[in-house]
Design a protein around this motif. Structure first.
Motif, short mmCIF file in Angstrom:
data_model
loop_
_atom_site.label_atom_id
_atom_site.label_comp_id
_atom_site.label_asym_id
_atom_site.label_seq_id
_atom_site.Cartn_x
_atom_site.Cartn_y
_atom_site.Cartn_z
N LEU A 154 19.14 42.17 60.25
CA LEU A 154 19.61 43.48 59.94
C LEU A 154 19.76 44.10 61.38
N GLY A 155 20.74 44.84 61.70
CA GLY A 155 20.50 45.45 63.35
C GLY A 155 20.63 44.35 64.33
N LYS A 156 20.71 45.04 65.48
CA LYS A 156 21.24 44.10 66.65
C LYS A 156 19.88 43.45 67.12
N GLU A 180 12.09 53.46 66.10
CA GLU A 180 13.45 53.89 65.96
C GLU A 180 13.74 53.69 64.59
N TYR A 181 13.69 52.34 63.82
CA TYR A 181 14.21 52.10 62.59
C TYR A 181 13.85 53.08 61.30
N LEU A 234 27.27 47.22 68.82
CA LEU A 234 26.06 46.89 68.56
C LEU A 234 25.12 48.07 68.22
N ASP A 235 25.05 48.85 69.28
CA ASP A 235 24.37 50.20 68.94
C ASP A 235 24.83 50.86 67.88
N MET A 291 26.14 49.74 65.14
CA MET A 291 25.95 48.90 64.04
C MET A 291 24.07 49.02 63.82
N ASP A 292 23.51 49.25 65.07
CA ASP A 292 22.11 49.44 64.76
C ASP A 292 21.74 50.69 64.14
N ILE A 308 20.42 52.39 56.79
CA ILE A 308 20.37 51.31 55.91
C ILE A 308 18.57 51.11 55.74
N ALA A 355 22.17 50.22 60.77
CA ALA A 355 21.05 49.52 60.11
C ALA A 355 19.90 50.36 59.87
N LYS A 356 19.52 51.37 60.94
CA LYS A 356 18.47 52.32 60.84
C LYS A 356 18.66 52.96 59.49
N ILE A 376 15.49 42.18 56.22
CA ILE A 376 15.43 43.00 54.95
C ILE A 376 15.47 42.14 54.00
N ARG A 421 17.40 41.39 69.30
CA ARG A 421 16.57 41.97 70.41
C ARG A 421 15.66 40.88 71.02
#
Lengths: 489, 396
Positions: free
Chosen positions: B209-211, B237-238, A38-39, A41-42, A48, A45-46, B299, B213
């Motif tokens: 998108l992403g994990k 962070e993103y 997940l991390d 993937m995250d 992306i 994602a960042k 997104i 939370r």
């Protein structure tokens, strides 16, 4: 003390615990792996999101540029094809403005008469807002005139104008972001065009300023063209008015001439009539005296009387010609049109004039084209035409010269050419010989008497038949008189 | 008997002239003598009580509701400056009531919702209530509260569709129209009853998108902590950015990357636009984000937005079943307007194509939309949304 079964149970519990612990350890490991995934993937994602953000920004920039260029092209085409000054600003529409990145626009031209800016276009301003803008322009007109005379584009990012004035424009024109570009036609009133937006996201740069400057230049050139067109059109209108005036004057003059000519004809006619009566008496008395009916006249008196008789004949001839001309001009002479054979008419005339032809040893010939044997004309008048033309040819052709008559078809008419090998007519006289009383100034005319009415009468007769007459001649190389008459049906 | 509807639109620069033109056009298209309701949508330039008075006096109609928007959506086009009037003539077996609540401030928005519900219910004692349409101030901080208040009165799964009024993106003042009054910080609405059919569709097209939370500390529309860390850390962070930089990009982030709240049993995430970032790292959204919510970063793309439009309209059709759609309202988020850019006209094309050429409709761009996520079958619970297109199709 534990028994054997107790020990077994403890052993089993230990094994079970160990098994459970192992399972927990494995599950924990799986969770760790999942969390790690997940991390990861995250993290992806960042990446992306950041890339997507950059792409969006680039896309926005690109869209903005493409939109602006498209809008500019559209506007340029519309503006450059407009020749009406009042319509040029109207070519800017809200859609094009929006593509340029603005939501409101206004344009003004300075009026020297009114000493004020006159609005030319308003997009996006409510009526109340436009009143505010006009008031601001009125108050700060000198600053705006100064800005216009600099002929440089100013904007909310430019350093050309002082910040206080920039803020004032922004406030008065109700737009945080703006571009203002002068409209500077080569002649006449100049002005400026303003575009603005309150969208905080709309950031302009030098590229936008440049695009807007191009638009302002296009408008200026279009105004030049429109003004030039207007000027040309006005000049054309003036010219047309002048032509109309002149035509009117000329028509009036022509009418005057016609009236004068009519009066002249009437005068000639009446004078000729008045002259003919006493002339007939004179001629009659002269004939009686010459015939000796009142006694023989002494030779001197007879000689004078013969001269008197001859001059009377010439005068009668002159008066008759004048009367005929007057009759033809007034339309009183009726032409009895019939098919007349040209050869027989020419030969009859040649026969009448055979004495002079022979005296001068002239070679007289007649030739007719196959399809040009006859004409539709009044026989007597045609003979009169031929007598005049052949008579003139005989008069001006030296001994052993040639006189030839030929005919040909010309459109729906028959053309008759009477050519001689005579002395010819000077070019400057060729037009005038058909005028009444005009005589070419040459030695023959000085010797031979004439009325100067022959060719004029011929012209009147031909025109009364619906034909034309003209001459081609060169001094020393003979003359050809040509006339046309209708061909018989 | 079918519902009769007439729509008139004007973009005249003079608001009074525009009111006359739009009213005249609507009356001409309605072609009947009776007017039960006038719905008015306009850009803020036309938000004057004289405009409403002109419409009212010209048409002899007192029941006027509506609100302002960034732009109006009509069959004639999308206009950033314009006025649209829809006149509705109802058959005898369909009932409606209109009402309005003023001064909806954040501390009492739930109460205001409840009050609006009570006012709307007036006269509906023996009539089956079917649907409520509300128009509220888009700058009310807790837009969800108003909805919760209404739901307290009508029931959790009562169908509610609504638009949060917007302005020209200045976020200064929006307008709600009620009778001949132009209001702000208010909410007005319509309650429909009797033999009414409707279909509601709402979609946004944003993808997670992403994990996942978890919101660990929040209050109404302010999120203080996510995964026990300052909420802003998620965006920091993103975007590998600090708070000042994030604030600079706030509009873009808000439109393109909202957060999605996971709702058990719902197909789509509930979107929340980021409206500001506090110095202490708290994130303020345009709708409530309950504590313990499972959230994801979302997104969006133009394509997914347009596909959402199609899906929303398909749902309207499904909701109406074999019944005819006599008119429709379109509530489209200003975010989608900005995201779609020039393709807004493509969205309009889809709307017209899916509704059918003959169905009159008017719409506007909003700061929030109210509708159930799962609207088919009347079972969905209405939520306060951001970034969506909500379409309501109504038939007699």
């Amino acid at each position: 003390m534990l028994g054997a079964s107790g020990s077994l149970a403890v052993g089993l519990l230990i094994v079970l615990l160990a098994y459970k612990m192992e399972r927990i350890r494995r599950l924990q490991s799986a969770i760790d792996k999942l969390e790690k995934s997940l991390d990861e993937m995250d993290e992806q994602a960042k990446l992306i999101v950041r890339t997507d953000m950059e792409l969006n920004k680039t896309q926005e920039e690109l869209d903005k540029k493409i939109n602006s260029l498209n809008a500019l092209q559209r506007l340029s085409r519309a503006i450059s094809t407009t020749l009406e000054e009042s319509q040029i600003f109207n070519k800017i529409d809200a859609a094009a403005l929006s593509d340029l990145g603005f939501e409101k626009a206004c344009g003004f031209l300075w009026s020297d008469q009114e000493k004020n800016f006159l609005p030319q276009i308003n997009i996006g301003y409510m009526q109340e807002e436009m009143r505010t803008v006009l008031l601001a322009l009125e108050l700060d007109k000198n600053k705006f005139l100064e800005l216009m005379s600099s002929d440089k584009t100013a904007s909310s990012i430019s350093r050309l104008i002082d910040p206080a004035f920039k803020d004032k424009i922004s406030k008065d024109f109700l737009a945080k972001t703006f571009i203002l570009s002068p409209i500077s036609p080569k002649e006449g009133n100049n002005g400026f065009i303003f575009a603005g937006t309150d969208d905080p996201e709309m950031l302009i740069n030098e590229g936008d300023e440049e695009l807007f400057t191009i638009l302002a230049h296009q408008i200026s050139r279009a105004i030049d063209n429109a003004r030039l067109y207007e000027k040309t059109w006005r000049a054309h209108q003036d010219l047309e008015i002048k032509v109309e005036e002149r035509t009117r004057e000329l028509t009036q003059a022509l009418n005057d001439v016609r009236a004068a000519s009519k009066r002249k004809t009437a005068f000639l006619s009446s004078v000729s009539h008045e002259l003919r009566t006493p002339l007939t008496s004179i001629k009659g008395y002269a004939s009686i005296l010459l015939a000796g009916k009142l006694g023989e006249l002494p030779p001197e008196a007879k000689d004078r009387m013969e001269k008197l008789n001859r001059h009377t004949d010439e005068l009668v001839h002159l008066v008759n010609d004048l009367l005929d001309i007057a009759r033809i001009e007034s339309g009183k002479m009726a032409m009895k049109k019939e098919a007349v054979d040209l050869k027989s008419a020419a030969e009859k005339v040649a026969d009448l004039l055979s004495v002079q032809i022979k005296q001068n040893n002239l070679d007289f010939s007649f030739s007719a084209a196959d399809d040009a044997h006859s004409v539709l004309a009044d026989r007597g008048q045609l003979e009169r035409v031929l007598i005049n033309l052949i008579g003139n040819a005989i008069k001006f052709t030296p001994q052993k010269g040639k006189i030839s008559i030929s005919t040909q078809k010309s459109d729906n008419m028959i053309q008759v050419d009477v050519a001689d090998s005579g002395c010819g007519i000077p070019e400057e006289a060729q037009e005038e010989i058909f005028e009444e009383f005009y005589r070419v100034d040459n030695p023959i005319n000085q010797e031979v008497r004439g009325t100067g009415l022959g060719l004029s009468l011929v012209k009147h007769i031909i025109e009364a038949h619906g034909g034309k007459i003209w001459v081609k001649s060169r001094l020393g190389a003979g003359s050809t008189f040509s006339f046309t008459l209708p061909k018989p049906a | 008997m079918a519902i009769k509807v007439g729509v008139g639109v004007s973009v005249d620069g003079d608001p009074l002239q525009a009111a006359r033109e739009a009213a005249r056009g609507a009356k001409l298209n309605l072609a009947t003598g009776k007017i039960d309701l006038a719905v008015v949508f306009s850009s803020i330039e036309y938000a004057h009580s004289t405009v409403l008075k002109t419409i009212s006096s010209m048409l002899g109609v007192e029941n006027i509701v509506g609100c302002s928007g960034l732009g109006i959506i009509t069959g004639e086009g999308i206009f950033k400056r314009g006025l649209a009037v829809m006149l509705i003539d109802l058959p005898a077996d369909i009932y409606l009531n209109t009402a309005c609540v003023r001064s909806v401030n954040p501390t009492s928005s739930t109460y205001a919702g409840k009050e609006l519900g009570e006012k709307l219910s007036y006269g509906f004692k023996n009539i089956r209530r079917h649907l409520s349409v509300i128009f509220s101030d888009g700058l009310i901080e807790d837009g969800s509260g108003l909805l919760h208040g209404l739901q307290e009165k009508f029931g959790r799964s009562f169908p509610i569709a609504g638009a949060s009024a917007s302005d020209n993106l200045a976020f200064k003042r929006t307008y709600q129209y009620f009778g001949t009054e132009t209001l702000s910080d208010s909410a007005c609405g319509i309650l429909w009853g009797g033999k009414l059919n409707f279909g509601l569709g709402i979609h946004h097209g944003w993808k997670p998108l992403g994990k996942p939370r978890q919101v660990t500390k929040s209050s109404a529309n302010t999120v203080y902590e996510i995964d026990a860390a300052p909420a802003a850390d998620m965006y920091k962070e993103y975007f590998a950015s600090d708070i000042p930089k994030l604030r600079k990009e706030l509009k873009r982030i808000s439109i393109f990357y909202p957060i999605g709240i996971y709702l058990p049993g719902e197909e789509e995430y509930l979107l929340r636009n980021l409206s500001s970032i506090e110095d202490n790292g708290a994130l303020v959204f345009q709708g409530d984000v309950p504590k313990n919510s499972r959230i994801r970063l979302m997104i969006g793309t133009k394509e997914s937005c347009l596909s959402a439009t199609s899906r929303a309209l398909e749902e309207v059709k499904q909701g109406l079943g074999d019944k005819q759609c006599d008119f429709a309202f379109v509530f489209d988020s200003v975010s989608r307007y900005i995201l779609l850019g020039r393709q807004v006209n493509e969205e309009l094309r889809i709307i017209k194509e899916k509704l059918g050429k003959k169905t009159p409709f008017i719409g506007l761009y909003t700061y929030g939309e109210q509708a159930p996520l799962e609207s088919i079958g009347y079972h969905g619970v209405a939520h306060f949304h951001n970034q969506t297109i909500a379409v309501l199709g109504v038939g007699g």
